[in-house]
Design a protein around this motif. Structure first.
Motif, PDB file in Angstrom:
ATOM      1  N   VAL A 238       7.681  48.369 114.950  1.00 19.59           N
ATOM      2  CA  VAL A 238       6.444  49.150 115.005  1.00 19.59           C
ATOM      3  C   VAL A 238       5.296  48.363 114.370  1.00 19.59           C
ATOM      4  O   VAL A 238       4.156  48.417 114.846  1.00 19.59           O
ATOM      5  CB  VAL A 238       6.637  50.517 114.302  1.00 19.59           C
ATOM      6  CG1 VAL A 238       5.323  51.217 114.064  1.00 19.59           C
ATOM      7  CG2 VAL A 238       7.572  51.398 115.113  1.00 19.59           C
ATOM      8  N   SER A 239       5.588  47.608 113.335  1.00 12.85           N
ATOM      9  CA  SER A 239       4.547  46.841 112.651  1.00 12.85           C
ATOM     10  C   SER A 239       3.840  45.864 113.584  1.00 12.85           C
ATOM     11  O   SER A 239       2.694  45.487 113.329  1.00 12.85           O
ATOM     12  CB  SER A 239       5.123  46.092 111.456  1.00 12.85           C
ATOM     13  OG  SER A 239       6.129  45.199 111.874  1.00 12.85           O
ATOM     14  N   SER A 240       4.478  45.486 114.683  1.00 15.76           N
ATOM     15  CA  SER A 240       3.864  44.522 115.609  1.00 15.76           C
ATOM     16  C   SER A 240       2.794  45.147 116.491  1.00 15.76           C
ATOM     17  O   SER A 240       1.988  44.429 117.077  1.00 15.76           O
ATOM     18  CB  SER A 240       4.944  43.862 116.480  1.00 15.76           C
ATOM     19  OG  SER A 240       5.476  44.793 117.414  1.00 15.76           O
ATOM     20  N   ILE A 241       2.766  46.477 116.578  1.00 16.07           N
ATOM     21  CA  ILE A 241       1.761  47.125 117.426  1.00 16.07           C
ATOM     22  C   ILE A 241       0.865  48.105 116.663  1.00 16.07           C
ATOM     23  O   ILE A 241      -0.093  48.618 117.224  1.00 16.07           O
ATOM     24  CB  ILE A 241       2.391  47.848 118.639  1.00 16.07           C
ATOM     25  CG1 ILE A 241       3.226  49.056 118.213  1.00 16.07           C
ATOM     26  CG2 ILE A 241       3.200  46.871 119.479  1.00 16.07           C
ATOM     27  CD1 ILE A 241       3.594  49.985 119.348  1.00 16.07           C
ATOM     28  N   MET A 242       1.169  48.359 115.410  1.00 13.84           N
ATOM     29  CA  MET A 242       0.403  49.346 114.639  1.00 13.84           C
ATOM     30  C   MET A 242      -0.989  48.823 114.283  1.00 13.84           C
ATOM     31  O   MET A 242      -1.239  47.625 114.285  1.00 13.84           O
ATOM     32  CB  MET A 242       1.138  49.725 113.352  1.00 13.84           C
ATOM     33  CG  MET A 242       1.106  48.650 112.303  1.00 13.84           C
ATOM     34  SD  MET A 242       1.973  49.156 110.805  1.00 13.84           S
ATOM     35  CE  MET A 242       1.486  47.825 109.703  1.00 13.84           C
ATOM     36  N   THR A 243      -1.865  49.751 113.966  1.00 25.43           N
ATOM     37  CA  THR A 243      -3.164  49.418 113.403  1.00 25.43           C
ATOM     38  C   THR A 243      -2.981  49.400 111.896  1.00 25.43           C
ATOM     39  O   THR A 243      -2.591  50.418 111.302  1.00 25.43           O
ATOM     40  CB  THR A 243      -4.228  50.460 113.806  1.00 25.43           C
ATOM     41  OG1 THR A 243      -4.331  50.474 115.224  1.00 25.43           O
ATOM     42  CG2 THR A 243      -5.571  50.162 113.174  1.00 25.43           C
ATOM     43  N   ALA A 244      -3.239  48.255 111.268  1.00 26.77           N
ATOM     44  CA  ALA A 244      -3.016  48.114 109.833  1.00 26.77           C
ATOM     45  C   ALA A 244      -4.219  48.563 109.010  1.00 26.77           C
ATOM     46  O   ALA A 244      -4.054  49.035 107.881  1.00 26.77           O
ATOM     47  CB  ALA A 244      -2.658  46.671 109.492  1.00 26.77           C
ATOM     48  N   GLU A 245      -5.406  48.430 109.550  1.00 22.44           N
ATOM     49  CA  GLU A 245      -6.608  48.874 108.843  1.00 22.44           C
ATOM     50  C   GLU A 245      -6.896  50.306 109.245  1.00 22.44           C
ATOM     51  O   GLU A 245      -7.575  50.563 110.246  1.00 22.44           O
ATOM     52  CB  GLU A 245      -7.789  47.967 109.164  1.00 22.44           C
ATOM     53  CG  GLU A 245      -7.643  46.587 108.576  1.00 22.44           C
ATOM     54  CD  GLU A 245      -8.871  45.728 108.810  1.00 22.44           C
ATOM     55  OE1 GLU A 245      -9.994  46.270 108.856  1.00 22.44           O
ATOM     56  OE2 GLU A 245      -8.688  44.517 108.948  1.00 22.44           O
ATOM     57  N   VAL A 246      -6.370  51.233 108.484  1.00 23.65           N
ATOM     58  CA  VAL A 246      -6.414  52.644 108.832  1.00 23.65           C
ATOM     59  C   VAL A 246      -7.606  53.329 108.178  1.00 23.65           C
ATOM     60  O   VAL A 246      -7.813  53.207 106.972  1.00 23.65           O
ATOM     61  CB  VAL A 246      -5.116  53.353 108.390  1.00 23.65           C
ATOM     62  CG1 VAL A 246      -5.123  54.809 108.813  1.00 23.65           C
ATOM     63  CG2 VAL A 246      -3.903  52.627 108.956  1.00 23.65           C
ATOM     64  N   ARG A 247      -8.339  54.049 108.981  1.00 22.20           N
ATOM     65  CA  ARG A 247      -9.423  54.875 108.457  1.00 22.20           C
ATOM     66  C   ARG A 247      -8.803  56.206 108.053  1.00 22.20           C
ATOM     67  O   ARG A 247      -8.101  56.824 108.843  1.00 22.20           O
ATOM     68  CB  ARG A 247     -10.501  55.072 109.505  1.00 22.20           C
ATOM     69  CG  ARG A 247     -11.074  53.741 109.951  1.00 22.20           C
ATOM     70  CD  ARG A 247     -12.397  53.900 110.630  1.00 22.20           C
ATOM     71  NE  ARG A 247     -12.860  52.599 111.092  1.00 22.20           N
ATOM     72  CZ  ARG A 247     -13.559  51.738 110.369  1.00 22.20           C
ATOM     73  NH1 ARG A 247     -13.888  52.042 109.136  1.00 22.20           N
ATOM     74  NH2 ARG A 247     -13.944  50.592 110.868  1.00 22.20           N
ATOM     75  N   THR A 248      -9.037  56.596 106.810  1.00 24.17           N
ATOM     76  CA  THR A 248      -8.476  57.834 106.294  1.00 24.17           C
ATOM     77  C   THR A 248      -9.608  58.766 105.850  1.00 24.17           C
ATOM     78  O   THR A 248     -10.772  58.368 105.811  1.00 24.17           O
ATOM     79  CB  THR A 248      -7.538  57.574 105.098  1.00 24.17           C
ATOM     80  OG1 THR A 248      -8.296  56.992 104.034  1.00 24.17           O
ATOM     81  CG2 THR A 248      -6.390  56.655 105.485  1.00 24.17           C
ATOM     82  N   CYS A 249      -9.238  59.974 105.513  1.00 23.75           N
ATOM     83  CA  CYS A 249     -10.205  60.934 104.985  1.00 23.75           C
ATOM     84  C   CYS A 249      -9.516  61.741 103.894  1.00 23.75           C
ATOM     85  O   CYS A 249      -8.300  61.675 103.730  1.00 23.75           O
ATOM     86  CB  CYS A 249     -10.727  61.842 106.094  1.00 23.75           C
ATOM     87  SG  CYS A 249      -9.457  62.853 106.886  1.00 23.75           S
ATOM     88  N   ALA A 250     -10.305  62.501 103.173  1.00 21.72           N
ATOM     89  CA  ALA A 250      -9.784  63.401 102.140  1.00 21.72           C
ATOM     90  C   ALA A 250      -9.928  64.830 102.631  1.00 21.72           C
ATOM     91  O   ALA A 250     -10.813  65.136 103.444  1.00 21.72           O
ATOM     92  CB  ALA A 250     -10.555  63.211 100.834  1.00 21.72           C
ATOM     93  N   GLY A 251      -9.086  65.692 102.144  1.00 22.68           N
ATOM     94  CA  GLY A 251      -9.164  67.097 102.525  1.00 22.68           C
ATOM     95  C   GLY A 251     -10.491  67.730 102.182  1.00 22.68           C
ATOM     96  O   GLY A 251     -10.935  68.669 102.848  1.00 22.68           O
ATOM     97  N   SER A 252     -11.148  67.221 101.172  1.00 24.33           N
ATOM     98  CA  SER A 252     -12.436  67.780 100.752  1.00 24.33           C
ATOM     99  C   SER A 252     -13.622  67.252 101.567  1.00 24.33           C
ATOM    100  O   SER A 252     -14.737  67.724 101.410  1.00 24.33           O
ATOM    101  CB  SER A 252     -12.674  67.480  99.271  1.00 24.33           C
ATOM    102  OG  SER A 252     -12.663  66.080  99.063  1.00 24.33           O
ATOM    103  N   ASP A 253     -13.372  66.271 102.448  1.00 24.01           N
ATOM    104  CA  ASP A 253     -14.452  65.721 103.277  1.00 24.01           C
ATOM    105  C   ASP A 253     -14.951  66.760 104.268  1.00 24.01           C
ATOM    106  O   ASP A 253     -14.205  67.644 104.708  1.00 24.01           O
ATOM    107  CB  ASP A 253     -13.967  64.485 104.041  1.00 24.01           C
ATOM    108  CG  ASP A 253     -13.725  63.283 103.145  1.00 24.01           C
ATOM    109  OD1 ASP A 253     -14.101  63.335 101.957  1.00 24.01           O
ATOM    110  OD2 ASP A 253     -13.145  62.305 103.632  1.00 24.01           O
ATOM    111  N   ASP A 254     -16.205  66.600 104.652  1.00 23.94           N
ATOM    112  CA  ASP A 254     -16.824  67.506 105.614  1.00 23.94           C
ATOM    113  C   ASP A 254     -16.337  67.182 107.028  1.00 23.94           C
ATOM    114  O   ASP A 254     -16.238  66.006 107.406  1.00 23.94           O
ATOM    115  CB  ASP A 254     -18.348  67.376 105.530  1.00 23.94           C
ATOM    116  CG  ASP A 254     -19.047  68.431 106.352  1.00 23.94           C
ATOM    117  OD1 ASP A 254     -19.111  69.579 105.886  1.00 23.94           O
ATOM    118  OD2 ASP A 254     -19.508  68.098 107.461  1.00 23.94           O
TER     119      ASP A 254
END
Length: 143
Positions: A72-88
């Motif tokens: 899976v590591s060969s096709i995954m996106t490694a730079e992941v955009r995340t968010c927090a539950g408190s984000d709008d």
């Protein structure tokens, strides 16, 4: 509205993860089993190592059938955009649109707490619009 409000209304709140060492074939099985479009890649089920989607599989499979037995590591996106539950939620919609992403892991103190999809966002927005419509309809018919 906050992301945590949307997450709380999801039927399935558990986040399915996959090890970066798992095969793409195992990934496909998990996507089908859980009826989801993406999985968070994690060594321990709590950290976010990457994210992998159906799109990632299809794009690589088109070029190379042998990818099914790759990690899976060969096709995954490694730079992941995340968010927090408190984000709008509006900020999340902007992030998803600008970066053309459909799934965003939700983290708190660097630990995975959920995942939100474009489908979750759209469903929430439709619910808000229906509520507003009903309120306006009620107001108009009371006068």
């Amino acid at each position: 509205m906050r992301i945590q409000d949307v997450i709380q209304h999801k039927a399935q709140q558990a986040v399915v993860t996959i090890s970066p060492d798992a095969t793409v074939r195992e990934l496909i099985a998990l996507l089908a089993e859980h009826n989801v479009g993406a999985l968070v890649v994690s060594h321990d089920g709590e950290s976010v190592t990457g994210i992998v989607s159906e799109r990632d599989v299809v794009r690589r499979l088109h070029a190379d059938e042998a990818v099914l037995d790759s990690a899976v590591s060969s096709i995954m996106t490694a730079e992941v955009r995340t968010c927090a539950g408190s984000d709008d939620l509006t900020d999340l919609m902007q992030l998803m649109t600008e970066h053309r992403i459909r799934h965003v892991p939700v983290v708190a103190e660097e630990k995975l707490t959920g995942i939100i999809s474009i489908g979750d966002v759209v469903k929430n927005r439709i619910g808000e619009l229906e509520f507003e419509r009903d309120q306006l309809d009620s107001y108009v018919h009371q006068t």
